[in-house]
Design an enzyme around this catalytic site. Structure first.
Site, PDB file in Angstrom:
ATOM      1  N   ASP A  26      -7.658   4.113   2.235  1.00  0.00           N
ATOM      2  CA  ASP A  26      -7.975   2.709   1.999  1.00  0.00           C
ATOM      3  C   ASP A  26      -6.877   1.876   2.668  1.00  0.00           C
ATOM      4  OD1 ASP A  26      -9.434   0.551   0.805  1.00  0.00           O
ATOM      5  OD2 ASP A  26      -7.836   0.403  -0.676  1.00  0.00           O
ATOM      6  N   ASP A  28      -6.261  -2.172   2.077  1.00  0.00           N
ATOM      7  CA  ASP A  28      -5.673  -3.171   1.183  1.00  0.00           C
ATOM      8  C   ASP A  28      -5.096  -2.492  -0.051  1.00  0.00           C
ATOM      9  OD1 ASP A  28      -6.309  -5.677   2.555  1.00  0.00           O
ATOM     10  OD2 ASP A  28      -8.396  -5.140   2.150  1.00  0.00           O
TER      11      ASP A  28
END
Length: 342
Positions: A26, A28
């Site tokens: 991922d 963010d």
């Protein structure tokens, strides 16, 4: 992972970057927040890559194109190509293309990343409900998204066209804190129309399908900061996961996690890719990791010992998850978690 093995974090004698061929990272809250690299991310990813691990960046944020994300990563010191980036915009575009005719007009409520992904699948983005769209595609449009865009979506959906959403993350990390995400914007349209969108992003199968198709990973490790997207997505895809505590999930939420939200491994940050993971050993009612011991006494989690605070958190998870089984533990963990300072 079996249900039994979800009752505690797993150990690994080998560094995770050696045990898995591909990290599905991922962005963010894991690699960066608010445009700036998270501490230890650049060096850790460089070392994992140099050791032979393939790095792929999997994000529910549909705002930017893969090329823009790759350029940003490269600027931060994490060399990346467009092909290394998989977005929920790509996943929702494939989902739509499977259901709509080639050349179909799609009303876009979102950013350039969503428009580019739709064009790649042979769909035609339009801006108004009066442009005769046959579907609506909604993705994160950034903090300056005009309120009128939600009205356009509502007008089109009220006419009966299908509605698709890239993802439904309610929040998104930023440099100033936690901000509303695309899920909050989807709720606006849902309230206005009473309709339900088809959703592509993590934790749902279309995103996992897109990731597998684009990376060809054989032994993937999902790396994320969110229980309800990254970790649940790994659970749904039947793959292992590493939760890092650099984003939205805190220690108390992790201790209370349901089975589908329990990661295989836990670490403070991306340095966890470069090391083995300690075992959480069970002895009677006690769960030991490093210098810590956790147990359940009545309706309270009790923690004793000292050392690496992440080992203490692993021990707490072992005790709480085993007590909870396939439910939520419902225990008072505040005192134990506070002792760790997390």
């Amino acid at each position: 992972m079996s249900q039994a093995s979800r009752n505690r974090p797993r150990g690994s004698s080998a560094a995770l970057s050696e045990a898995y061929d591909t990290a599905l990272l991922d962005l963010d809250g894991v690699v960066y927040a608010g445009g700036h690299a998270i501490v230890h991310a650049v060096d850790s990813l460089g070392a994992a890559r140099d050791g032979g691990m393939h790095l792929a960046y999997v994000t529910n944020n549909a705002l930017r194109t893969p090329a823009a994300v790759a350029a940003h990563l490269t600027e931060l010191g994490v060399p990346a190509e467009s092909a290394d980036v998989i977005t929920s915009a790509q996943a929702v575009a494939r989902l739509m293309a499977d259901q709509l005719p080639a050349g179909a007009r799609v009303l876009v409520v979102g950013g350039e990343g969503l428009r580019v992904a739709l064009r790649e699948r042979g769909l035609v983005p339009v801006e108004s409900a009066d442009d005769e769209p046959v579907a609506v595609a909604q993705g994160y449009g950034g903090p300056d998204m005009a309120w009128g865009r939600f009205a356009e979506a509502a007008y089109a959906i009220a006419r009966g066209v299908p509605w698709f959403a890239s993802n439904t993350d309610l929040t998104i990390p930023s440099a100033r804190g936690i901000a509303p995400g695309n899920g909050a914007a989807v709720e606006v349209v849902r309230i206005a129309t009473g309709a339900e969108p088809q959703v592509a992003g993590k934790p749902l199968p279309p995103m996992h399908r897109e990731t597998v198709l684009r990376t060809g990973a054989e032994r993937p490790l999902v790396v994320g900061d969110r229980l309800d997207t990254d970790i649940e997505g790994a659970f749904n895809g039947g793959v292992d996961s590493l939760l890092v505590l650099t984003g939205v999930t805190d220690a108390a939420q992790l201790v209370a996690a349901l089975p589908e939200h329990r990661p295989t491994y836990i670490d403070a940050d991306l340095r966890g890719l470069l090391t083995g993971q300690p075992e959480v050993a069970e002895s009677g009612e006690d769960f030991r990791c490093g210098g810590w011991t956790a147990s359940v006494r009545g309706d309270e989690l009790v923690l004793a010992g000292d050392g690496d605070v992440i080992d203490g958190l692993r021990a707490l998870c072992g005790a709480a998850w085993t007590y909870a089984g396939d439910g939520s533990c419902g225990l008072d963990a505040d005192k134990a978690v506070a002792r760790l300072g997390l």
